[in-house]
Design an enzyme around this catalytic site. Structure first.
Site, PDB file in Angstrom:
ATOM      1  N   SER A 126       2.997  -3.272  -2.547  1.00  0.00           N
ATOM      2  CA  SER A 126       4.126  -2.339  -2.593  1.00  0.00           C
ATOM      3  C   SER A 126       5.218  -2.883  -1.683  1.00  0.00           C
ATOM      4  O   SER A 126       5.015  -3.902  -1.010  1.00  0.00           O
ATOM      5  CB  SER A 126       3.692  -0.930  -2.155  1.00  0.00           C
ATOM      6  OG  SER A 126       3.353  -0.910  -0.779  1.00  0.00           O
ATOM      7  N   TRP A 130       7.142   3.210   5.128  1.00  0.00           N
ATOM      8  CA  TRP A 130       7.293   4.637   5.405  1.00  0.00           C
ATOM      9  C   TRP A 130       6.229   5.096   6.397  1.00  0.00           C
ATOM     10  O   TRP A 130       5.134   4.540   6.453  1.00  0.00           O
ATOM     11  CB  TRP A 130       7.275   5.492   4.144  1.00  0.00           C
ATOM     12  CG  TRP A 130       5.982   5.514   3.370  1.00  0.00           C
ATOM     13  CD1 TRP A 130       5.631   4.731   2.313  1.00  0.00           C
ATOM     14  CD2 TRP A 130       4.851   6.382   3.589  1.00  0.00           C
ATOM     15  NE1 TRP A 130       4.370   5.040   1.866  1.00  0.00           N
ATOM     16  CE2 TRP A 130       3.867   6.045   2.636  1.00  0.00           C
ATOM     17  CE3 TRP A 130       4.578   7.402   4.502  1.00  0.00           C
ATOM     18  CZ2 TRP A 130       2.636   6.708   2.564  1.00  0.00           C
ATOM     19  CZ3 TRP A 130       3.349   8.054   4.447  1.00  0.00           C
ATOM     20  CH2 TRP A 130       2.401   7.703   3.477  1.00  0.00           C
ATOM     21  N   TYR A 166       1.843  10.725  -7.715  1.00  0.00           N
ATOM     22  CA  TYR A 166       0.495  10.240  -7.937  1.00  0.00           C
ATOM     23  C   TYR A 166      -0.224  11.154  -8.919  1.00  0.00           C
ATOM     24  O   TYR A 166       0.248  12.252  -9.222  1.00  0.00           O
ATOM     25  CB  TYR A 166      -0.281  10.216  -6.622  1.00  0.00           C
ATOM     26  CG  TYR A 166       0.333   9.370  -5.539  1.00  0.00           C
ATOM     27  CD1 TYR A 166       0.082   8.008  -5.473  1.00  0.00           C
ATOM     28  CD2 TYR A 166       1.157   9.942  -4.579  1.00  0.00           C
ATOM     29  CE1 TYR A 166       0.630   7.234  -4.470  1.00  0.00           C
ATOM     30  CE2 TYR A 166       1.717   9.167  -3.569  1.00  0.00           C
ATOM     31  CZ  TYR A 166       1.453   7.822  -3.520  1.00  0.00           C
ATOM     32  OH  TYR A 166       1.997   7.044  -2.529  1.00  0.00           O
ATOM     33  N   ASP A 309      -3.325  -8.499  -3.767  1.00  0.00           N
ATOM     34  CA  ASP A 309      -2.969  -7.211  -3.172  1.00  0.00           C
ATOM     35  C   ASP A 309      -3.862  -6.855  -1.992  1.00  0.00           C
ATOM     36  O   ASP A 309      -5.022  -6.497  -2.165  1.00  0.00           O
ATOM     37  CB  ASP A 309      -3.055  -6.124  -4.243  1.00  0.00           C
ATOM     38  CG  ASP A 309      -2.643  -4.763  -3.708  1.00  0.00           C
ATOM     39  OD1 ASP A 309      -1.994  -4.705  -2.649  1.00  0.00           O
ATOM     40  OD2 ASP A 309      -2.962  -3.759  -4.355  1.00  0.00           O
ATOM     41  N   THR A 312      -5.403  -3.160  -2.023  1.00  0.00           N
ATOM     42  CA  THR A 312      -6.505  -2.783  -2.907  1.00  0.00           C
ATOM     43  C   THR A 312      -7.765  -3.436  -2.364  1.00  0.00           C
ATOM     44  O   THR A 312      -7.757  -4.625  -2.051  1.00  0.00           O
ATOM     45  CB  THR A 312      -6.244  -3.244  -4.352  1.00  0.00           C
ATOM     46  OG1 THR A 312      -5.171  -2.472  -4.900  1.00  0.00           O
ATOM     47  CG2 THR A 312      -7.472  -3.053  -5.224  1.00  0.00           C
TER      48      THR A 312
END
Length: 420
Positions: A126, A130, A166, A309, A312
């Site tokens: 991503s 945040w 989501y 990733d 994950t």
């Protein structure tokens, strides 16, 4: 964790909203920037590179299972397998949530002046940074560090809000900018999101407070500038490169390392195998072949893609190949994953991925997860749809624990070598 749906229009060049920079610069990861080639012939850790020690906590999945809420949560997840992962206008973006469930490697950053500390998931799947806001009233924010804008002398609020939806809820963030620090790295006026609302499940159970995305700007919600762009713009990296090492025997205090601006040859064996990025959204490379034991599957003869990733945990495989893999490994589907006999794991064949012209095997000890004598495969189905008709795989931490991984922003390529 894949931010499925965080796309701009197909074929559009990655971009940053006008006015976000004091002065534009040519860009490489982040577009078409032409850096001098990174010299890796005589590998050594570059002077000025920054090491971030990664911690390894219990996974969200394990915490939810212990709390007795996992089964019900999984039953209610729904995916939009096409619309949920395509480019869309506006600030509402959808991504699958189960990729968070096993994410458990995280490190420390600070935001603001004076610094406010946070634990974040360093996520190559991503692109947004945040952290929770003091205004967040969700239970998920109560047990995590929250940013207090009024306590920072350098905070500037942004406009509007953005929503990441989501299957189980949505995270709403409002933009702002402030000083970001990661050890000796300091980025002023870094854009980031302050979460106003988070779904209780799964974020309440996460060890980390927020997420620092490390993928391409084209995945950033709201066109917000990425942390890596800020580091590059303000010359905070010794080299335009970063690398990950995940320990095979992690503890909470030491789960591995993220090296910003460098490569450490002491953390891997042999030479790096390089694979070019095939699409500047995720760190995505071509998967040339896949074999179970000595049996080459032929599945990727017409092309496969693989996303690298760190957010994950599992190795994910395309739906159309999952049943064949389970059959070859003698695995049985259960509510907790694909179970195998713990007493028979050493007889299982290796899984070999062909990337960059090299064969990268995973032994049974890498892809079988033993939880208190209950063994499951570190494999699940890919939740993102195929791109351009090519089956999509995700190389999560099960793979990355075996292979030191280098993300070369200068040349838009990913390097792999067996971990030390």
């Amino acid at each position: 964790m894949e931010s499925g749906g965080r796309h701009i229009r197909a074929g559009a060049a990655p971009g940053i909203k006008a006015g976000a920079r004091a002065a534009p610069r040519p860009r490489g990861v982040l577009g078409t920037m032409k850096w001098l080639p990174v010299v890796l012939a005589c590998l050594q850790l570059a002077q000025g590179a920054v090491r971030i020690s990664l911690r390894k906590g219990l996974s969200i999945r394990d915490r939810m299972r212990a709390a007795g809420v996992l089964d019900d949560f999984l039953k209610h997840i729904k995916y939009d397998s096409v619309k949920g992962h395509r480019p869309r206008q506006g600030s509402v973006v959808r991504e699958p949530i189960t990729n968070h469930l096993d994410s458990s490697y995280f490190g420390e950053i600070s935001i603001g002046e004076p610094p406010q500390k946070f634990l974040v998931l360093f996520d190559t799947g991503s692109s947004n940074l945040w952290v929770p806001s003091k205004d967040c009233k969700s239970p998920a924010c109560f047990n995590h560090a929250k940013f207090k804008p009024g306590d920072s002398a350098t905070f500037s609020p942004g406009d509007g809000s953005h929503t990441v939806s989501y299957g189980s809820g949505a995270v709403t963030i409002v933009p702002g900018s402030d000083t970001l620090r990661i050890q000796s790295i300091t980025v002023t006026n870094q854009e980031f999101g302050l979460s106003q609302d988070e779904p209780t499940q799964p974020f309440y159970f996460a060890d980390f407070d927020g997420i620092l995305g490390m993928a391409f700007p084209s995945l950033a919600v709201g066109g917000m500038a990425t942390a890596l762009e800020g580091m590059l713009d303000q010359d905070q990296l010794a080299e335009p490169i970063f690398s990950f090492y995940f320990s095979r025997q992690p503890t909470y205090e030491y789960g591995g390392e993220l090296i910003l601006g460098g490569v450490d040859p002491q953390l891997f064996q042999g030479d790096l195998t390089w694979a070019p990025v095939t699409q500047e959204l995720y760190w995505q490379v071509a998967l040339e072949q896949f074999a179970v034991g000595q049996s080459e599957s032929g599945w990727c003869s017409q092309g496969c893609q693989a996303i690298v990733d760190t957010g994950t945990f599992l190795l994910t495989v395309p739906q159309e190949y999952l049943e064949s893999i389970l059959e070859a490994l003698g695995a049985q589907e259960t509510s907790y994953g694909y179970a195998v006999d713990c007493n028979d794991t050493q007889s299982l064949p290796p899984l070999t991925l062909g990337i960059g012209g090299a064969q990268l095997p995973l032994s049974p000890s890498a892809y079988v997860l033993n939880s208190n004598g209950y063994c499951t495969l570190g494999i699940e189905v890919t939740y993102l749809p195929p791109q351009d008709g090519q089956p999509l795989w995700i190389l999560g931490d099960v793979f990355l624990r075996e292979y030191y991984t280098v993300f070369d922003m200068a040349n838009n390529r990913v390097g792999f070598a067996p971990s030390a």
